[in-house]
Design a protein around this motif. Sequence first.
Motif, PDB file in Angstrom:
ATOM      1  N   LEU A  62     -11.190   1.426   3.395  1.00 41.17           N
ATOM      2  CA  LEU A  62     -12.642   1.463   3.541  1.00 41.17           C
ATOM      3  C   LEU A  62     -13.135   0.020   3.641  1.00 41.17           C
ATOM      4  CD1 LEU A  62     -14.978   3.523   3.574  1.00 41.17           C
ATOM      5  CD2 LEU A  62     -15.261   3.114   1.131  1.00 41.17           C
ATOM      6  N   PRO A  63     -13.125  -0.555   4.864  1.00 41.89           N
ATOM      7  CA  PRO A  63     -13.536  -1.953   5.035  1.00 41.89           C
ATOM      8  C   PRO A  63     -15.045  -2.110   4.972  1.00 41.89           C
ATOM      9  CG  PRO A  63     -12.974  -1.012   7.154  1.00 41.89           C
ATOM     10  CD  PRO A  63     -12.659   0.037   6.135  1.00 41.89           C
ATOM     11  N   VAL A  64     -15.483  -3.319   4.608  1.00 39.63           N
ATOM     12  CA  VAL A  64     -16.907  -3.620   4.578  1.00 39.63           C
ATOM     13  C   VAL A  64     -17.425  -3.807   6.002  1.00 39.63           C
ATOM     14  CG1 VAL A  64     -18.655  -5.285   3.819  1.00 39.63           C
ATOM     15  CG2 VAL A  64     -16.785  -4.662   2.288  1.00 39.63           C
ATOM     16  N   GLU A  65     -16.625  -4.495   6.846  1.00 40.22           N
ATOM     17  CA  GLU A  65     -17.015  -4.772   8.222  1.00 40.22           C
ATOM     18  C   GLU A  65     -15.975  -4.175   9.165  1.00 40.22           C
ATOM     19  OE1 GLU A  65     -17.866  -8.917   8.738  1.00 40.22           O
ATOM     20  OE2 GLU A  65     -18.826  -9.088   6.786  1.00 40.22           O
ATOM     21  N   LEU A 259     -11.733  -2.021   0.595  1.00 37.47           N
ATOM     22  CA  LEU A 259     -11.071  -1.120  -0.362  1.00 37.47           C
ATOM     23  C   LEU A 259      -9.859  -0.511   0.308  1.00 37.47           C
ATOM     24  CD1 LEU A 259     -12.947   1.575  -2.500  1.00 37.47           C
ATOM     25  CD2 LEU A 259     -10.794   2.071  -1.341  1.00 37.47           C
ATOM     26  N   THR A 260      -8.688  -0.698  -0.300  1.00 37.59           N
ATOM     27  CA  THR A 260      -7.442  -0.143   0.239  1.00 37.59           C
ATOM     28  C   THR A 260      -6.588   0.379  -0.912  1.00 37.59           C
ATOM     29  OG1 THR A 260      -7.457  -1.762   2.033  1.00 37.59           O
ATOM     30  CG2 THR A 260      -5.413  -0.584   1.662  1.00 37.59           C
ATOM     31  N   VAL A 261      -6.000   1.574  -0.716  1.00 40.88           N
ATOM     32  CA  VAL A 261      -5.078   2.134  -1.703  1.00 40.88           C
ATOM     33  C   VAL A 261      -3.831   2.617  -0.964  1.00 40.88           C
ATOM     34  CG1 VAL A 261      -4.707   3.874  -3.486  1.00 40.88           C
ATOM     35  CG2 VAL A 261      -6.992   2.875  -3.191  1.00 40.88           C
ATOM     36  N   LEU A 262      -2.675   2.293  -1.529  1.00 39.34           N
ATOM     37  CA  LEU A 262      -1.387   2.713  -0.990  1.00 39.34           C
ATOM     38  C   LEU A 262      -0.694   3.625  -1.995  1.00 39.34           C
ATOM     39  CD1 LEU A 262       1.275   2.524   0.755  1.00 39.34           C
ATOM     40  CD2 LEU A 262       1.793   0.456  -0.568  1.00 39.34           C
ATOM     41  N   GLU A 263      -0.217   4.760  -1.501  1.00 36.87           N
ATOM     42  CA  GLU A 263       0.615   5.665  -2.320  1.00 36.87           C
ATOM     43  C   GLU A 263       1.997   5.746  -1.695  1.00 36.87           C
ATOM     44  OE1 GLU A 263      -0.323  10.049  -3.746  1.00 36.87           O
ATOM     45  OE2 GLU A 263       0.773  10.072  -1.832  1.00 36.87           O
ATOM     46  N   LEU A 264       3.019   5.415  -2.466  1.00 33.83           N
ATOM     47  CA  LEU A 264       4.404   5.471  -2.012  1.00 33.83           C
ATOM     48  C   LEU A 264       5.144   6.527  -2.815  1.00 33.83           C
ATOM     49  CD1 LEU A 264       6.967   4.421  -0.548  1.00 33.83           C
ATOM     50  CD2 LEU A 264       7.129   2.666  -2.339  1.00 33.83           C
ATOM     51  N   THR A 265       5.646   7.552  -2.122  1.00 37.79           N
ATOM     52  CA  THR A 265       6.407   8.610  -2.786  1.00 37.79           C
ATOM     53  C   THR A 265       7.898   8.300  -2.724  1.00 37.79           C
ATOM     54  OG1 THR A 265       4.751  10.264  -2.192  1.00 37.79           O
ATOM     55  CG2 THR A 265       6.907  11.079  -2.837  1.00 37.79           C
ATOM     56  N   CYS A 266       8.549   8.370  -3.866  1.00 30.08           N
ATOM     57  CA  CYS A 266       9.976   8.010  -3.944  1.00 30.08           C
ATOM     58  C   CYS A 266      10.881   9.183  -3.597  1.00 30.08           C
ATOM     59  CB  CYS A 266      10.297   7.506  -5.357  1.00 30.08           C
ATOM     60  SG  CYS A 266       9.314   6.034  -5.796  1.00 30.08           S
TER      61      CYS A 266
END
Length: 266
Positions: A62-65, A259-266
């Motif tokens: 979710l970038p600001v610009e 805003l950035t979120v990373l989910e890594l599944t093992c």
Amino acid sequence: KPFSKEELRARIDVGFRVLNLQADLADAQSLLSIERTVIEKIILKMQSAREFDSTNVRCLSLPVETTSGDVLFSAHSSKNTQYLMLGDFTGHGLVAALGGPLASDIFYAMALKGIPISEIVAEINHQMFNKMPTGLFLVSTFFEVNSDRTKVKIWNCGMENILLFRDHHLIKKISSASLALGILDTFTVEAEVIDVQPGDRLYAYSDGITETKNSQGKMFGQDRLIQAINDMLTADADIQVLADTAVDFRGNVEQLDDLTVLELTC
């Protein structure tokens, strides 16, 4: 009424100068806007030049610009080792996005050859230090997942805690072990190696989510993020729900950071 012709002429001349300056300013702003749009398109194309490997990964941005100071890369090496990087450049917008293409080229060129992450970290840091303006640095997290997905090496360089969830519960936090990249020309940082089980999930995120503020000036914070992840996993929901939760918390307050979120599944 009696008036001075000289004073009237002076006032008219001032008025013309103001109008001319306003016209010049409008032209300059229009030119800057056009040039900014062109630069943004170039940066976006450069950042998307490499293919992101979404295997075992979910993410939200979710970038600001238009352009973001957050970067996210993922690739598999020829040895079937998965490499990932989440980075957050100082600030946001166009200036913060300038380093993204450089980091992307280094990451993918080296990762696809199977070069160890430790060397990738060192090279990105070296290039950031030598080519980026003073004051523009990169907080980042790197992951290296072995081929049978039983171990993960993590390099946390100035980012928020990495969160490890198992069976919908937080079981470990991996904190930063070094400075951000681009501050010192050379530095070394040891990876933290963790044993993982099938279904374990690792979360890395930029501070744009934890530092989201509401109208009372309170931050979203790590505890709310942990609870939001727990609720998401329990409900088997899309990762977008994390951004929605932060946006609802913010209310009518302006978004101040990418805003950035990373989910890594093992």
